[in-house]
Design an enzyme around this catalytic site. Structure first.
Site, short mmCIF file in Angstrom:
data_model
loop_
_atom_site.label_atom_id
_atom_site.label_comp_id
_atom_site.label_asym_id
_atom_site.label_seq_id
_atom_site.Cartn_x
_atom_site.Cartn_y
_atom_site.Cartn_z
N HIS A 102 0.91 -1.27 -0.14
CA HIS A 102 -0.22 -0.17 0.10
C HIS A 102 1.25 1.07 0.20
CE1 HIS A 102 0.53 -1.61 4.00
NE2 HIS A 102 0.80 -0.23 4.56
N HIS A 104 0.80 5.09 1.20
CA HIS A 104 0.32 5.71 2.10
C HIS A 104 0.10 7.44 1.42
CE1 HIS A 104 -0.12 4.08 6.29
NE2 HIS A 104 1.23 3.26 5.38
P1 AMP Z 1 1.60 0.24 7.58
O1 AMP Z 1 1.94 0.38 8.79
O2 AMP Z 1 2.42 0.85 6.25
O3 AMP Z 1 1.48 -1.63 7.31
O4 AMP Z 1 0.18 0.95 7.57
C1 AMP Z 1 -0.93 0.14 7.45
C2 AMP Z 1 -2.60 1.22 7.93
O5 AMP Z 1 -3.22 0.31 7.41
C3 AMP Z 1 -2.10 1.92 8.93
O6 AMP Z 1 -1.84 3.22 9.03
C4 AMP Z 1 -3.68 1.82 9.41
O7 AMP Z 1 -3.86 2.85 10.20
C5 AMP Z 1 -3.97 1.32 8.48
N1 AMP Z 1 -5.37 0.47 8.14
C6 AMP Z 1 -5.33 -0.85 9.19
N2 AMP Z 1 -6.72 -1.33 9.22
C7 AMP Z 1 -7.24 -0.72 8.21
C8 AMP Z 1 -9.14 -0.90 7.35
N3 AMP Z 1 -9.64 -1.75 7.78
N4 AMP Z 1 -9.33 0.28 7.11
C9 AMP Z 1 -8.44 1.68 7.16
N5 AMP Z 1 -7.06 1.56 7.44
C10 AMP Z 1 -6.58 -0.05 8.00
#
Ligand code: AMP
Ligand code: ZN
Length: 139
Positions: A102, A104
């Protein structure tokens, strides 16, 4: 398409759990981050499950990049931040918490002091929904 039944982002792609959706096309999905660092913090994912950049096909990266330009431009227009980062993490040392590739989209404010490895803190759903509406209006 690659998918993982235990992956939270694959569940979002499948519609099995909800999200504040901003945009989707055949290959990608954009939705609000549920623990926003700032208003407008959102995520771009390929719909297919690739855990990290290291296993991501170049075409999937290109598709995510096209969606990132579209969505980041909308965030910029809707929220007028002082700046905006694209952040992408791979592996525990980079604080990756969801093993589905993903990007951000992270609006920034002058002097916000944000460190690259921020702490996850739940956001207020009504505020996230309202911000999503403002961004969608600009896509
Ligand atoms: P990372 O730590 O770079 O892997 O980012 C993962 C991101 O996914 C974090 O910022 C979380 O807040 C976000 N996240 C996890 N679960 C969900 C969800 N169900 N809906 C939206 N965002 C999510
Ligand atoms: Zn996945």
């Amino acid at each position: 398409m690659k998918t993982d039944p235990d992956c939270i982002f694959c569940k979002i792609v499948a519609g099995a759990i909800p999200c504040f959706k901003l945009y989707e096309d055949g290959e990608t999905l954009a939705f609000m981050d549920i623990n926003p660092v700032h208003d407008g913090h959102c995520l771009i994912i390929p719909k297919a499950h690739y855990p990290t950049l290291f296993v991501l096909p170049a075409e999937a990266f290109a598709a995510a990049g096209r969606t990132a330009i579209k969505v980041a431009t909308a965030v910029n227009a809707a929220l007028a931040p002082d700046g905006l980062n694209l952040v992408q993490s791979n592996g525990p040392g980079a604080a990756q918490s969801v093993p589905h590739f993903h990007l951000h989209v992270l609006p920034r404010r002058m002097g916000d002091g944000l460190a690259v490895n921020w702490q996850l803190k739940p956001g207020e759903h009504a505020r996230i929904a309202e911000t999503a509406e403002r961004i969608r209006a600009r896509i």
